[in-house]
Design an enzyme around this catalytic site. Structure first.
Site, PDB file in Angstrom:
ATOM      1  N   SER A  35       0.891  -0.915   0.102  1.00 18.74           N
ATOM      2  CA  SER A  35       0.173   0.098   0.090  1.00 18.74           C
ATOM      3  C   SER A  35       0.737   1.201   0.616  1.00 18.74           C
ATOM      4  CB  SER A  35      -1.060   0.229   1.509  1.00 18.74           C
ATOM      5  OG  SER A  35      -2.239  -1.379   1.539  1.00 18.74           O
ATOM      6  N   LYS A  78      -8.212   4.776   4.948  1.00 15.28           N
ATOM      7  CA  LYS A  78      -6.840   5.942   4.707  1.00 15.28           C
ATOM      8  C   LYS A  78      -7.259   7.545   4.725  1.00 15.28           C
ATOM      9  CE  LYS A  78      -4.309   1.498   2.999  1.00 15.28           C
ATOM     10  NZ  LYS A  78      -4.155   0.181   2.198  1.00 15.28           N
TER      11      LYS A  78
END
Length: 158
Positions: A35, A78
């Site tokens: 990520s 996020k």
């Protein structure tokens, strides 16, 4: 990290073997790493070229060796974390935009598909096309591509 270094070499002419590059992600596991691909790419490019990443920018996404940005998990969380941290813009994989739309209030969310898009967002698009010499770890000059506009045609082909 290996994917990032390969993508930087292929797309921007950066030869990572010519630099002492050490990337430390304390507490991460192999699952956490992918990520961070776009953030690692922008960080390494910034460190090598001396270009500064635009303030207020957060990003997530996995990078393939060709420079494609792949979907990641947990995008909603996020984005919320980026907003709480004060980011004004967050880059997410284009494949994750449906999930991003759910929590995008109060922050600009940009879907990206290729490392060229990431770099233009991270460093701006006002740069003139040029090659710039920087010193490698051995003190030898290395020519690297510092124009972010020149990868625009490459984005659609990869």
């Amino acid at each position: 990290v290996e994917n990032v270094l390969t993508a930087l070499k292929k797309n921007f002419g950066v030869n990572p073997g010519e630099y002492y590059i050490h990337i430390n992600m304390p507490g991460s596991t192999p699952i956490d790493g992918p990520s961070a691909g776009v953030a690692i790419a922008a960080s390494v490019y910034s460190a090598i070229t001396g270009c500064v990443v635009c303030p207020g920018l957060a990003m997530t996404g996995e990078i393939s060796i060709n420079g494609n940005v792949r979907a990641v998990g947990g995008v909603a969380a996020k984005i919320i974390a980026a907003r709480r941290a004060g980011a004004t813009t967050v880059l997410v994989p284009a494949e994750n935009m449906a999930e991003a739309a759910i929590v995008s209030e109060g922050i600009r969310v940009v879907g990206v598909s290729h490392i060229g898009e990431v770099m233009r967002a991270a460093f701006g698009t006002e740069r003139a096309e040029k090659r710039e010499a920087v010193l490698s770890a051995a003190g030898e000059p290395q020519m690297i591509l510092t124009s972010l506009n020149s990868v625009a045609s490459h984005d659609a082909k990869v």
